[in-house]
Design a protein around this motif. Sequence first.
Motif, short mmCIF file in Angstrom:
data_model
loop_
_atom_site.label_atom_id
_atom_site.label_comp_id
_atom_site.label_asym_id
_atom_site.label_seq_id
_atom_site.Cartn_x
_atom_site.Cartn_y
_atom_site.Cartn_z
N LEU A 35 0.37 -9.79 -0.76
CA LEU A 35 0.99 -9.10 0.36
C LEU A 35 1.48 -10.09 1.41
O LEU A 35 2.58 -9.93 1.97
N GLU A 36 0.68 -11.09 1.68
CA GLU A 36 1.10 -12.10 2.66
C GLU A 36 2.36 -12.83 2.17
O GLU A 36 3.28 -13.09 2.96
N LYS A 37 2.43 -13.15 0.90
CA LYS A 37 3.59 -13.84 0.35
C LYS A 37 4.83 -12.96 0.38
O LYS A 37 5.94 -13.41 0.73
N ALA A 38 4.68 -11.69 0.02
CA ALA A 38 5.82 -10.77 0.05
C ALA A 38 6.37 -10.62 1.47
O ALA A 38 7.59 -10.52 1.67
N TYR A 39 5.48 -10.61 2.44
CA TYR A 39 5.90 -10.54 3.85
C TYR A 39 6.70 -11.78 4.24
O TYR A 39 7.77 -11.69 4.85
N LYS A 40 6.21 -12.96 3.85
CA LYS A 40 6.92 -14.20 4.16
C LYS A 40 8.29 -14.24 3.49
O LYS A 40 9.23 -14.83 4.02
N ASP A 41 8.40 -13.63 2.31
CA ASP A 41 9.66 -13.65 1.57
C ASP A 41 10.66 -12.61 2.07
O ASP A 41 11.79 -12.53 1.55
N GLY A 42 10.26 -11.78 3.03
CA GLY A 42 11.20 -10.84 3.62
C GLY A 42 11.49 -9.61 2.80
O GLY A 42 12.61 -9.06 2.88
N MET A 43 10.54 -9.12 2.03
CA MET A 43 10.76 -7.90 1.26
C MET A 43 11.01 -6.71 2.20
O MET A 43 10.37 -6.57 3.24
N ASP A 44 11.93 -5.83 1.81
CA ASP A 44 12.17 -4.59 2.55
C ASP A 44 11.20 -3.50 2.12
O ASP A 44 10.81 -2.64 2.92
N VAL A 45 10.84 -3.53 0.85
CA VAL A 45 9.93 -2.55 0.25
C VAL A 45 8.94 -3.31 -0.61
O VAL A 45 9.31 -4.28 -1.29
N VAL A 46 7.69 -2.91 -0.58
CA VAL A 46 6.68 -3.47 -1.47
C VAL A 46 6.07 -2.34 -2.27
O VAL A 46 5.67 -1.31 -1.70
N ASN A 47 6.01 -2.52 -3.58
CA ASN A 47 5.35 -1.53 -4.44
C ASN A 47 4.07 -2.12 -5.01
O ASN A 47 4.06 -3.25 -5.52
N MET A 48 3.00 -1.34 -4.95
CA MET A 48 1.73 -1.72 -5.58
C MET A 48 1.27 -0.60 -6.49
O MET A 48 0.75 0.42 -6.03
N SER A 49 1.50 -0.77 -7.77
CA SER A 49 1.04 0.19 -8.76
C SER A 49 -0.37 -0.18 -9.18
O SER A 49 -0.66 -0.51 -10.33
N LEU A 50 -1.25 -0.12 -8.22
CA LEU A 50 -2.63 -0.56 -8.42
C LEU A 50 -3.46 0.01 -7.28
O LEU A 50 -2.95 0.55 -6.32
N GLY A 51 -4.75 -0.13 -7.39
CA GLY A 51 -5.63 0.32 -6.32
C GLY A 51 -7.09 0.29 -6.71
O GLY A 51 -7.43 0.33 -7.89
N ALA A 52 -7.93 0.18 -5.70
CA ALA A 52 -9.38 0.27 -5.87
C ALA A 52 -9.80 1.68 -5.46
O ALA A 52 -9.60 2.09 -4.32
N ALA A 53 -10.36 2.42 -6.40
CA ALA A 53 -10.62 3.83 -6.19
C ALA A 53 -11.80 4.07 -5.25
O ALA A 53 -12.59 3.18 -4.98
N PHE A 54 -11.89 5.30 -4.73
CA PHE A 54 -13.01 5.81 -3.93
C PHE A 54 -13.14 5.05 -2.60
O PHE A 54 -14.25 4.83 -2.12
N GLN A 55 -12.00 4.71 -2.00
CA GLN A 55 -12.07 3.86 -0.82
C GLN A 55 -11.66 4.56 0.47
O GLN A 55 -10.95 5.56 0.48
N TRP A 56 -12.12 3.98 1.57
CA TRP A 56 -11.74 4.39 2.91
C TRP A 56 -10.40 3.75 3.29
O TRP A 56 -10.04 2.69 2.78
N PRO A 57 -9.67 4.36 4.24
CA PRO A 57 -8.44 3.72 4.73
C PRO A 57 -8.70 2.45 5.52
O PRO A 57 -7.78 1.70 5.82
N GLN A 58 -9.96 2.18 5.84
CA GLN A 58 -10.31 0.92 6.52
C GLN A 58 -10.45 -0.25 5.55
O GLN A 58 -10.66 -1.38 5.99
#
Length: 874
Positions: free
Chosen positions: A272-295
Amino acid sequence: MRRLMIVGIGLAAFLAACSGPQRVQPQFEPVQEIATSVSALNTGAAEMVDETPTAWLVELSGRPKIEGGSDASVKADKDNFRALAQANGVKFRERFEYSELWNGLSVEASASEAAKLRGIPGVKAVWPVLTVSAPQPVDGGSETDMFTAITQTQVNIAQNTLGLNGRGVKVGIIDTGIDLEHPDFAGRIRYGFDFVGDAYNAADPNNSTPIPQPGPGTRPGGDDCNGHGTHVAGITGANGTVKGVAPEVTLGAYRVFGCEGSSSADVIIAALEKAYKDGMDVVNMSLGAAFQWPQYPTAVVSNRLVKKGVVVVASAGNSGANGAYSLGAPGVGEDVIGVASYDNVAVFLNFFTISPDNQAIGYGPATGAPTPPTSGSLPMARTGTPAATSDACNPLPAGSLAGQAALIRRGGCTFYQKAFNAQQAGAAAVVLYNNAPGRFSPTVAGTPAITIPVVAISDTEGVLINNRLATGPVTLTWTNQSGSFPNPTGNLISSFSSIGLSPDLTLKPDLGAPGGLIYSTYPLEKGAFATLSGTSMSSPHVAGVVALYLQAKPGTPASEMRTILQNTSDPKRLSVAPTTGLLDIVHRQGAGMVQIVDAINSTTRVTPGKLSLGEVESGSVTRTLTIRNLGNDSETYTFSHVAAPATTGTFTVSYFNAPSLVSFSSPSVTVAPGSSASVNVTITPNTGLANLAQFGGYVVVRNSEGATVARVPYAGFKGDYQGIQALAPTTFGFPWLARLVGTNYVRQTGASTFTLQGGDIPYFLVHLDHPVAKLQFEVLNASNNRPVHPVFNKFVDLEYVGRNSTATGFFAFAWDGTRIHSNMDNGNGDNSLFKTVPNGSYVVRIRALKALGNENNPAHWESWTSPVITLARP
């Protein structure tokens, strides 16, 4: 020891709508079986699942650079942390460090050492590094694009009528990389980085150091030896044999997976940090850690990205079979667009034909079996009837299926067991058919291996063949052909799509897109194209939709994109009982199926785009909606309401027809061009609905012509949210005081002595039936049950802990005989952060603050006190 556990969810269907809430009975079994490989601990009676993390994200209190921190300040924070940790003998190994979007590090450490990390001055929080898995492929046919999926979201119209293609928009794909040689991406992968290399697998304890290993030369993102990322990227932006949603976007390939297995949260934050530095307009993450809080950190970092103008789209998760509150981070993030999955309306499949009319039957090959042939014929035989509940689960007579293709109905036992029994009876092939509407993707992997082709077909096709066999012989003929076959579950929420709400009762997921049975690009060495299913496939569809919108309306703030798409999304029917005509639950489909053309053409904006009502213990809740007229003429808007079902339960989810009452402060408002008006919405949960239930529905906004111009989903929790038990005993009687003997935890039901030498230390096994806001382990004197220190008596002090994934899962915490102490000089020059608890007799009190609980309210805490523990160091 590794064993296989089958996890399921009980789903109830609906009767016809009636005046009051009514419990309805199951209509059919779950559509998808979920098999999870777990580390089983043999207790002599049953199996449990150890879900204890081994790596941790350490969040420091200083601000990251994106929020005003400087290079010097974030470096000083880390240097101070390292120095204090070393001075106090805290044992860990660093994995990554972060500065741009998040200030902190990731480390590898035991649970007991992680508890010590929380006591170091300057540490804001300690989070488990959770693993995320890439789904396995399901072979598809050889058709040329995703045209059925894009018709479900109006993308075909956006491309062909509006002329949109995503040109000029940069989309970052954080995934397994992208096949850099695939012609469908020629010249458009211009950014990226390989963070892990081919051998990385976060779930492999023998390979837990994710050292960045960039691909050869200057090529971005390494390459994709897994396949998942190439498939995801194709959905967003392929332009060749497959034409993606936004076929001319510029792509960034950020590789966070190796060739096999899992990635982890700390690697994803680095990407995510690298994508931000590269100036992406949209980032897609087809992944995730289940059963989590928004924190959770991946969600928090994603939120910060949105605030800086990057639209972040992420999967809601594939844990639908694990019940409610199963959403994954980062998709659960406050400002992230969390995406649910709907099934494709059609699927491209290889097919065989059946006599006497050569009717084509589309099939999917089972994982773990040989590839089906492309020619040849076999006589067919059935092993049961359409009413059979355990077809071919028991051994079949020797030779009874010799040289035949066995038709077997799903249900009653594993797919492997059915295929093995047929193989032992002499079958030359197995055709599995569904016991519920739709198609499925079986695996027959096992020992000994299945050596005959095994394929899966739909329920209707299976019944058709079964009925023909009841009246005469049927011949199966393999072909090398493929075609489009209707999917009975098309436009319904996929059976795997995760169920909300968020642990803090925020309405999640936000909206949905096609993700079930999607044909897209795949690495050339793996066949170039494949069909996969998952919210992994729906998320990049939405990322492509966002790119189309940004092309049509450049400069649209990232913070507004979700509301824009939610306003015009289209909610679909209840997947577990579609014939009722009721809508699916809001906390599984959000606003509904995204509709890009309606979003672009809309002249009405309703904010907020969703209403998270939270805990409604009694009475009603009122929220305000603001309607903005973006058109050129005055418009009169009217308001109405469409109910959605309510649910109860966590691991087992029951559905109820219990419409809420919804009223408005005014039945209509007239709004001049460029102006806005507000209306209050009062929502009362159905009084007949049992407490501890999630409820929801849709506020509908219509214009003066009666056309629906916006919908606003709402969801809340009826009753006392703190009434849900968190420290549930399960069938194993958790929590436990335990001793680790070899690879087994042995429960200690009475007073126990530990030397704290070698592995002779106490462990505490805890099962969480529900997410908790705090989890604390306190040390008390056994003689009087008083804390060993009035303030500093804990050795575990965690916040925002997600629930266990299964009804038998647990977390294990070791105690090394120390406690977290003050970080201040106590006057005698002792700045030690951790104190040794002297030899003696103690008990440990485990305390859990319930989700959204008030820590000053004793009723919001659950607790358990261990048997007496005697520390007897030599």
